[in-house]
Design a protein around this motif. Structure first.
Motif, PDB file in Angstrom:
ATOM      1  N   ALA A   1      59.967  32.448  25.854  1.00  0.00           N
ATOM      2  CA  ALA A   1      58.870  32.402  24.886  1.00  0.00           C
ATOM      3  C   ALA A   1      59.414  32.177  23.475  1.00  0.00           C
ATOM      4  N   ARG A   2      60.495  32.836  23.145  1.00  0.00           N
ATOM      5  CA  ARG A   2      61.091  32.680  21.811  1.00  0.00           C
ATOM      6  C   ARG A   2      61.589  31.248  21.599  1.00  0.00           C
ATOM      7  N   VAL A   3      62.187  30.667  22.611  1.00  0.00           N
ATOM      8  CA  VAL A   3      62.675  29.287  22.517  1.00  0.00           C
ATOM      9  C   VAL A   3      61.509  28.320  22.333  1.00  0.00           C
ATOM     10  N   VAL A   4      60.452  28.506  23.086  1.00  0.00           N
ATOM     11  CA  VAL A   4      59.298  27.606  22.993  1.00  0.00           C
ATOM     12  C   VAL A   4      58.630  27.739  21.622  1.00  0.00           C
ATOM     13  N   VAL A   5      58.454  28.960  21.154  1.00  0.00           N
ATOM     14  CA  VAL A   5      57.820  29.173  19.851  1.00  0.00           C
ATOM     15  C   VAL A   5      58.648  28.537  18.735  1.00  0.00           C
ATOM     16  N   ALA A   6      59.951  28.593  18.849  1.00  0.00           N
ATOM     17  CA  ALA A   6      60.832  28.073  17.793  1.00  0.00           C
ATOM     18  C   ALA A   6      61.048  26.568  17.870  1.00  0.00           C
ATOM     19  N   ALA A   7      60.592  25.940  18.939  1.00  0.00           N
ATOM     20  CA  ALA A   7      60.834  24.502  19.094  1.00  0.00           C
ATOM     21  C   ALA A   7      60.195  23.732  17.947  1.00  0.00           C
ATOM     22  N   ASP A   8      60.987  22.899  17.293  1.00  0.00           N
ATOM     23  CA  ASP A   8      60.517  22.091  16.167  1.00  0.00           C
ATOM     24  C   ASP A   8      60.189  20.701  16.693  1.00  0.00           C
ATOM     25  N   LEU A   9      58.933  20.506  17.034  1.00  0.00           N
ATOM     26  CA  LEU A   9      58.506  19.230  17.599  1.00  0.00           C
ATOM     27  C   LEU A   9      57.831  18.342  16.560  1.00  0.00           C
ATOM     28  N   SER A  10      57.937  18.733  15.293  1.00  0.00           N
ATOM     29  CA  SER A  10      57.280  17.964  14.235  1.00  0.00           C
ATOM     30  C   SER A  10      58.013  16.653  13.979  1.00  0.00           C
ATOM     31  N   VAL A  11      57.279  15.695  13.490  1.00  0.00           N
ATOM     32  CA  VAL A  11      57.847  14.403  13.127  1.00  0.00           C
ATOM     33  C   VAL A  11      58.039  14.346  11.621  1.00  0.00           C
ATOM     34  N   ARG A  12      57.069  14.880  10.904  1.00  0.00           N
ATOM     35  CA  ARG A  12      57.097  14.848   9.458  1.00  0.00           C
ATOM     36  C   ARG A  12      58.176  15.787   8.940  1.00  0.00           C
TER      37      ARG A  12
END
Length: 185
Positions: free
Chosen positions: A167-178
């Motif tokens: 859960a911590r890994v998924v929450v921290a995932a930076d999937l932003s492009v901008r």
């Protein structure tokens, strides 16, 4: 002269941060190999004909410890990049009085059109590497013939710890492009 000395300090800070970032990248990447080795070693022990399914419970501990170390290093690598984009680059721009020509690589590579796909795939790989083997080994232990009550409690704790880590890994995932932070970077 004051501008030259402050610029020199900023450049020294940049060099030190890039060196730390590089060493953390090397360590992070080596942790993947360590996790693969741990997985192979655990599987080799478990498939022995002596039938010791309790050895499966080694893998969640190893996966979460290596995964957490990987995760923390990845977070620090990203934090250094954010600091360079948001704080150091604007300070260098101000000290050199040149417009937007400082540390551009720190932001430009984040504008890759495939960045979101790459980051999503990296999230999947991280979960496959550190979470899935840990959870599978717990489930395999639960399906074994000789499950002990004390180790059942351990396995439940390992499963919960692994799910918390996931859960911590998924929450921290930076999937932003901008690029977040200043608009010019």
């Amino acid at each position: 002269m004051r501008d030259d000395s402050s610029r020199a300090v900023l450049l020294a800070e940049y060099e030190a941060l890039k060196a730390e970032q590089t060493s953390r990248i090397v360590l992070r990447d080596r942790l993947m190999y360590a996790a693969l080795a741990a997985l192979a070693a655990t599987l080799a022990l478990v498939v022995q004909p002596t039938g010791r399914p309790y050895l499966l419970l080694l893998l969640p501990l190893v996966c979460v410890v290596l995964g957490w170390t990987y995760f923390v290093n990845d977070q620090k690598i990203s934090a250094i990049g954010r600091y360079l984009r948001r704080h150091l680059a604007p300070s260098l721009v101000a000290s050199t009085q040149c417009a937007d020509q400082v540390l551009t690589w720190e932001s430009v590579h984040r504008r890759d059109p495939l960045r979101r796909l790459d980051k999503s795939m990296q999230l999947v790989v991280d979960l496959l590497m550190f979470v899935v083997p840990a959870l599978l080994s717990v489930v395999l232990y639960w399906t074994a013939d000789d499950v002990r009550a004390d180790l059942l409690v351990v396995s439940i704790a390992e499963a919960l710890g692994t799910l918390g880590f996931a859960a911590r890994v998924v929450v921290a995932a930076d999937l932003s492009v901008r690029v977040q932070g200043t608009s010019r970077l």
